[in-house]
Motif scaffolding. Structure first.
Motif, PDB file in Angstrom:
ATOM      1  N   PRO A   1       4.788   0.053  -4.811  1.00 48.94           N
ATOM      2  CA  PRO A   1       4.605   1.168  -3.876  1.00 48.94           C
ATOM      3  C   PRO A   1       4.425   2.514  -4.585  1.00 48.94           C
ATOM      4  O   PRO A   1       3.560   3.315  -4.205  1.00 48.94           O
ATOM      5  CB  PRO A   1       5.883   1.161  -3.036  1.00 48.94           C
ATOM      6  N   LYS A   2       5.211   2.771  -5.624  1.00 47.43           N
ATOM      7  CA  LYS A   2       5.070   4.021  -6.383  1.00 47.43           C
ATOM      8  C   LYS A   2       3.724   4.064  -7.092  1.00 47.43           C
ATOM      9  O   LYS A   2       3.057   5.103  -7.099  1.00 47.43           O
ATOM     10  CB  LYS A   2       6.179   4.136  -7.437  1.00 47.43           C
ATOM     11  N   LEU A   3       3.340   2.957  -7.687  1.00 44.18           N
ATOM     12  CA  LEU A   3       2.077   2.903  -8.411  1.00 44.18           C
ATOM     13  C   LEU A   3       0.899   3.154  -7.464  1.00 44.18           C
ATOM     14  O   LEU A   3      -0.007   3.937  -7.783  1.00 44.18           O
ATOM     15  CB  LEU A   3       1.919   1.551  -9.106  1.00 44.18           C
ATOM     16  N   ARG A   4       0.927   2.525  -6.305  1.00 49.05           N
ATOM     17  CA  ARG A   4      -0.158   2.730  -5.332  1.00 49.05           C
ATOM     18  C   ARG A   4      -0.215   4.175  -4.857  1.00 49.05           C
ATOM     19  O   ARG A   4      -1.290   4.758  -4.730  1.00 49.05           O
ATOM     20  CB  ARG A   4       0.034   1.794  -4.139  1.00 49.05           C
ATOM     21  N   ARG A   5       0.954   4.753  -4.586  1.00 49.02           N
ATOM     22  CA  ARG A   5       0.991   6.132  -4.114  1.00 49.02           C
ATOM     23  C   ARG A   5       0.490   7.085  -5.198  1.00 49.02           C
ATOM     24  O   ARG A   5      -0.254   8.023  -4.905  1.00 49.02           O
ATOM     25  CB  ARG A   5       2.415   6.501  -3.689  1.00 49.02           C
TER      26      ARG A   5
END
Length: 129
Positions: free
Chosen positions: A95-99
């Motif tokens: 989720p952090k990487l995508r954001r």
């Protein structure tokens, strides 16, 4: 074995937390308003307790500082800190990487739009002259 494993653990925590505590005391309150708004956005009270905001701020500053230090360690081999160093560190937190990749691509789009706007404005001013 438990004594040997529990023995070294407190030492790194004490060593790593001491510098961050000093730096956190210096920077305390910088992000309070932003954190209050974020906390409210995630379901907290509109006016959270100052102690709660200070705790969240300490946690955030410690996380960001730790992440920056790790990224610098990775980049030291190359000699230059890059965005990819941070992306590498958060690669397992999808989720952090995508954001982050979403925000980076939006930033790039905004840069291109500003550049196109400036070029259009220059052409317009030249045509009027």
């Amino acid at each position: 074995m438990q004594n040997s494993s529990s023995g070294p653990t407190p030492k790194p925590k004490a060593g790593s937390s001491q510098p961050s505590e000093a730096s956190l005391k210096r920077k305390r309150g910088v992000f309070q308003k932003d954190l209050q708004h974020m906390m409210y956005g995630f379901g907290d009270d509109p006016n959270p307790l100052p102690e709660t905001v200070a705790l969240v701020e300490d946690i955030v500053l410690e996380y960001v500082t730790d992440l920056a230090h790790k990224a610098q360690e990775i980049a030291s081999k190359r000699g230059k800190l890059l965005t990819e160093d941070f992306l590498f560190l958060i690669r397992k937190d999808l989720p952090k990487l995508r954001r982050c990749t979403e925000l980076l691509s939006m930033n790039e789009e905004l840069k291109q739009a500003r550049k196109a706007f400036e070029l259009d404005e220059e052409k317009y001013l030249q045509n009027e002259s």
